[in-house]
Design an enzyme around this catalytic site. Structure first.
Site, mmCIF file in Angstrom:
data_model
loop_
_atom_site.group_PDB
_atom_site.id
_atom_site.type_symbol
_atom_site.label_atom_id
_atom_site.label_comp_id
_atom_site.label_asym_id
_atom_site.label_seq_id
_atom_site.Cartn_x
_atom_site.Cartn_y
_atom_site.Cartn_z
ATOM 1 N N ARG A 342 -54.727 77.988 18.712
ATOM 2 C CA ARG A 342 -53.988 77.364 19.798
ATOM 3 C C ARG A 342 -53.631 78.532 20.697
ATOM 4 O O ARG A 342 -52.881 79.411 20.302
ATOM 5 C CB ARG A 342 -52.697 76.804 19.193
ATOM 6 N N ASP A 349 -42.182 79.522 27.256
ATOM 7 C CA ASP A 349 -42.095 80.745 26.457
ATOM 8 C C ASP A 349 -42.430 81.952 27.316
ATOM 9 O O ASP A 349 -41.713 82.958 27.333
ATOM 10 C CB ASP A 349 -43.054 80.674 25.259
ATOM 11 N N TRP A 486 -36.016 72.545 26.278
ATOM 12 C CA TRP A 486 -36.338 73.759 25.516
ATOM 13 C C TRP A 486 -36.527 73.439 24.033
ATOM 14 O O TRP A 486 -37.341 74.060 23.345
ATOM 15 C CB TRP A 486 -35.205 74.793 25.695
ATOM 16 N N ASP A 488 -38.104 71.571 21.460
ATOM 17 C CA ASP A 488 -39.306 70.736 21.309
ATOM 18 C C ASP A 488 -39.043 69.449 20.551
ATOM 19 O O ASP A 488 -39.791 68.485 20.673
ATOM 20 C CB ASP A 488 -40.354 71.489 20.471
ATOM 21 N N LYS A 630 -35.549 75.000 10.872
ATOM 22 C CA LYS A 630 -35.959 75.035 12.280
ATOM 23 C C LYS A 630 -34.907 74.380 13.183
ATOM 24 O O LYS A 630 -33.729 74.635 13.058
ATOM 25 C CB LYS A 630 -37.359 74.424 12.425
ATOM 26 N N GLN A 684 -38.470 83.620 14.134
ATOM 27 C CA GLN A 684 -38.142 82.406 14.883
ATOM 28 C C GLN A 684 -36.879 81.742 14.347
ATOM 29 O O GLN A 684 -36.040 81.289 15.099
ATOM 30 C CB GLN A 684 -39.297 81.406 14.839
ATOM 31 N N GLY A 704 -38.834 83.845 21.384
ATOM 32 C CA GLY A 704 -38.105 84.187 22.600
ATOM 33 C C GLY A 704 -36.855 84.993 22.309
ATOM 34 O O GLY A 704 -36.229 85.520 23.233
HETATM 35 C C1 NOJ Z 1 -40.864 77.199 19.628
HETATM 36 C C2 NOJ Z 1 -41.556 76.976 20.928
HETATM 37 O O1 NOJ Z 1 -42.575 77.954 21.122
HETATM 38 C C3 NOJ Z 1 -40.572 77.053 22.077
HETATM 39 O O2 NOJ Z 1 -41.237 76.720 23.265
HETATM 40 C C4 NOJ Z 1 -39.407 76.149 21.869
HETATM 41 O O3 NOJ Z 1 -38.490 76.363 22.932
HETATM 42 C C5 NOJ Z 1 -38.748 76.413 20.535
HETATM 43 N N1 NOJ Z 1 -39.734 76.293 19.484
HETATM 44 C C6 NOJ Z 1 -37.592 75.431 20.262
HETATM 45 O O4 NOJ Z 1 -38.039 74.147 20.043
#
Ligand code: NOJ
Length: 794
Positions: A342, A349, A486, A488, A630, A684, A704
């Protein structure tokens, strides 16, 4: 429990115990070629594109977790005993062999000390030619001569990962490999331009180019036939699975060193021959390594801090910047978690990542911003996930699937109702940060095409984004969420997102300031009016008495409020209420208290609390994620620095530092039995308190939180940021700091900044001096000049 240490003078993280609980990776390469490698030299490489330009193979999510790799084996030809320079694949017992690995800036080094042979393999990619070099040095520390064999080994990958993983009918019969003139050439018969090569500084004593011949039947890379017998079989074949394995036999006298160079890259045998001629000379290798070092020296010199906090210094000066740069250089799709199938750019991002590195990588930031503008639809929203090669007209690499044509796959195009409502908003402050950093105001007038046709200056692109967010609002005036914001997993559809309205406010504040500075008066007035409307709507609709709500479902139910049994408090809406400047001071302060009270843990701030346990599709996928994992109430790293920024903006230096410290990987270096992941990279997420694995960190590197933590610490805790025509120093530090020093380069000038804190306050500039003279601001200085800045807090 510790597995390694930070060596700041070498700018390395040294892994003293290589049997870490999960792979600890590094990113090698800064231009067109990249390798993602673990502490065992396991991993894969690609040229330009992790989806279409694979060089070596990776077996994702497999056992062992990081095989195959870029490996060197050694064999004692006197008795047949063999080992590898990285601990794996041979995996000698750690009580018999001493192993270590070091990850540095765009290189990794592996060391083995076994039976009187000290061996070292340094892997890096030259900036000039995109060649992956393995600089191998052996030393005989014993008192007898040793006859040894050295074997290199890589497993080649079909260059398109989807075919390599799914369509063996093609991959097994459409490529071949052979050896001549010291060079192994792996070629794709049906695409005559695509080749990989592997070569060495020595004349090989034997070679293999097919995996099966080298490994042997019913064996693995742990005990390959070639190494066990001490000789490769000379295999070459069109079709099948291919490898690059080169063998050299030699003797080392006691106390002597033996150095060989192995090389790999993208290109045919001709390229391989030229590379071999060039880099067989160790002096050229040393020069290329030095060039890479200087490349990072220059970047790091843009911002260096010396503070009372050793972890902050280590991370801000080296690792967090490096991680942020890696995210911008390679996007966020090549790791051991994202294995490259992907690819392209995630709109939001990338738009956020670039914000952090405008001072160290302005050219790449400019390129990425142009790519994002190209991925923006005329109506103002972004294509959530797109590949810049769709729009490129100047791609010279024939291996890429699209060459000079514009071809956007149907599946990637989407209309306004399938947009992620935040995507385009991040871009406005990023563009303006780039302009503030570089002074490149002309960029705002550059004309860039939209994804769906037509074109406009960058300035107009920004307005389209702001207008889109103003248009798609619910009945209360708050922005609609669409596919997601933001987050997801929060899928409120045509319900409303507090976070997006706050982001809209933030982007408007930035835009109006730019419009005023640049004399774009009509735009300044129009968008200031829009900003006021957004602020009023936010304050009217979103305040819940003690903090801000997160949004409204499509049936009108408010979420993230005190009346909710689950997910009462969210981090995103409350941090952005503050950072956007939309919240009134009293509310801002209470929202920050709520974050601290409900979301803080010693491992970082939770995204929400308490986690959802009841599935609710009106709220979204987040309710179908395990509690504490998450987005459903893990310590999601990315929003943590927003809380640091918020605390600093409110002048709460102790709290800002407490939030920063909780997530700081450096602080968890001696808790690896819990954290597991590498302590030099933000992950993450960290499992939240509602999960039994609380404290375990997952998905390193591509987050991020790298860029945002860098922003939080440098611009808001240390308070060194740039305006359109001035350098700002306005720190917000813990009250017990006595001061700190920063060196910042900006528009070609160097500023040596000393901050003193005699009254032990968190914030407030009582004295500002430039070159010994009191000033009220620090204007742009001539290129090449050096200046001292003294700030006294009080
Ligand atoms: C990872 C994704 O790459 C990012 O775009 C998103 O903001 C975060 N997950 C939070 O869902």
């Amino acid at each position: 429990m510790k597995y390694g240490h930070f060596d700041n003078s070498a700018r390395e993280y040294v892994i003293d115990r290589v049997d870490v609980p999960v792979s600890w990776t590094n990113y090698i390469g800064v231009n067109r070629a990249c390798a993602v490698l673990s502490q065992n030299a396991g991993g894969y490489s690609f040229h330009q594109h992790p989806e279409f330009g694979r060089i070596t193979r990776f077996r994702p999510n497999a056992v062992p977790m990081d095989w195959p790799g870029h490996w060197v084996y050694l064999r004692d030809d006197a008795d047949g005993d063999y080992w590898s320079i990285s601990w794996q694949p041979v995996g000698k017992p750690l009580d018999q062999a001493r192993y270590s690995a070091a990850h540095g800036l765009s290189y990794s080094r592996y060391r083995a000390d076994y039976r009187g042979i000290e061996a070292e393999q340094t892997i890096f990619i030259t900036r000039e030619d995109d060649v992956e070099i393995w600089d191998v040095r052996l030393r005989n520390t014993g008192d007898t001569a040793r006859t040894l064999s050295l074997f290199s080994y890589v497993e080649f990958s079909f260059h398109t990962i989807e075919i390599d993983n799914q369509n063996f009918q093609m991959s097994l019969y459409a490529a071949g490999a052979d050896y001549a003139d010291g060079v192994i050439d792996y070629d794709f018969y049906y695409e005559p331009w695509a080749h990989h090569f592997h070569t060495a500084s020595f004349e090989p004593d034997s070679f293999d180019t097919t995996r099966e011949a080298w490994v042997g039947d019913y064996r693995t890379e742990r005990n390959p036939l070639a190494v066990e017998t001490g000789r490769c079989s000379g295999s070459a074949q069109t079709t099948g699975n291919h490898c690059g394995a080169l063998h050299s036999a030699f003797t080392i006298e006691p106390g002597r060193e033996h150095r060989v160079i192995l090389m790999m890259g993208y290109g045919d045998r001709e390229v391989g021959r030229a590379v071999r001629a060039k880099y067989s000379d160790p002096a050229r290798v040393d020069a290329a390594f030095d060039d890479l070092r200087q490349f990072w020296d220059r970047k790091l010199a843009s911002f260096q801090v010396a503070s009372p906090h050793a972890g902050l210094d280590t991370m801000a000066n080296i690792w967090t910047l490096y991680q942020a740069e890696v995210c911008v250089m390679w996007s966020r799709f090549a790791s051991f978690i994202e294995t490259g199938g992907r690819t392209g750019l995630g709109y939001r991002d990338t738009a956020q990542d670039v914000m952090a590195v405008a001072h160290t990588n302005p050219e790449k930031v400019r390129q990425r911003i142009r790519e994002l503008l190209n991925g923006q639809m005329g109506e103002g929203f972004g294509l959530h996930l797109f590949d810049p090669t769709w729009f490129a007209t100047d791609y010279s690499d024939p291996a890429l699937p699209v060459r000079g044509e514009t071809r956007i796959p149907e599946s990637a195009m989407h209309g306004p109702w399938w947009a992620c409502s935040d995507d385009h908003l991040w871009l406005v402050p990023s563009i303006l940060e780039y302009v503030r950093e570089t002074g490149d105001v002309g960029f705002l007038d550059e004309v860039v095409p939209f994804a769906d046709g037509g074109q406009a200056p960058v300035w107009e692109h920004m307005k389209r984004g702001l207008d889109y967010s103003a248009k798609y609002v619910g009945s209360s005036g708050i922005c609609m969420t669409m596919r997601a914001d933001w987050n997801d997993c929060l899928n409120l559809g045509d319900g409303e997102s507090a976070m997006v309205s706050f982001l809209h406010h933030w982007a408007l504040v930035e835009f109006v300031e730019a419009a005023r500075r640049l004399g774009r008066v009509a735009d300044a007035e129009h968008y200031e009016q829009m900003r006021r409307g957004v602020q009023e709507a936010c304050e009217r609709e979103l305040w819940d008495g003690a903090w801000y709500a997160r949004g409204v479902t499509r049936t009108g139910r408010r979420i993230g409020v005190g009346a909710d049994a689950e997910a009462k408090v969210f981090i995103e809406s409350n941090t952005w209420a503050i950072v956007s400047g939309a919240a009134a001071p009293e509310r801002a302060s209470r929202a920050l208290d709520a974050i601290d009270e409900y979301l803080y843990s010693p491992w970082g701030l939770h995204l929400l609390a308490p986690s959802y346990t009841v599935r609710d599709d009106e709220v979204g996928f987040v309710t179908r994620v395990y509690p504490g994992v998450k987005e459903n109430g893990a310590i999601f790293s990315h929003p943590n620095p927003w809380a640091v920024v918020a605390a600093a903006q409110l002048g709460q230096g102790d709290r800002a530092m407490r939030f920063y410290d909780a997530l700081l990987p450096y602080n968890q270096n001696d808790r690896i039995e819990v954290r597991q992941a590498e302590p030099y990279s933000y992950c993450q997420f960290v499992y939240g308190s509602q999960h039994p694995l609380h404290g375990r960190a997952r998905h390193p590197w591509l987050t991020g939180s790298a860029g945002w933590n860098y922003t939080a610490v440098t611009k808001w805790i240390l308070g060194v940021r740039v305006g359109y025509d001035e350098l700002v120093v306005d720190p917000c530090v813990p009250a017990d700091w006595d001061g700190f020093r920063v060196t910042r380069r900006w528009r070609g000038a160097r500023f040596d900044i000393t901050v003193q804190n005699p009254d032990r306050v968190s914030r407030g500039v009582a004295v500002l001096e430039l070159d010994g003279e009191p000033v009220d601001r620090i204007p742009v200085q001539p290129e090449g000049s050096t200046h001292s800045v003294r700030v006294v807090l009080g």
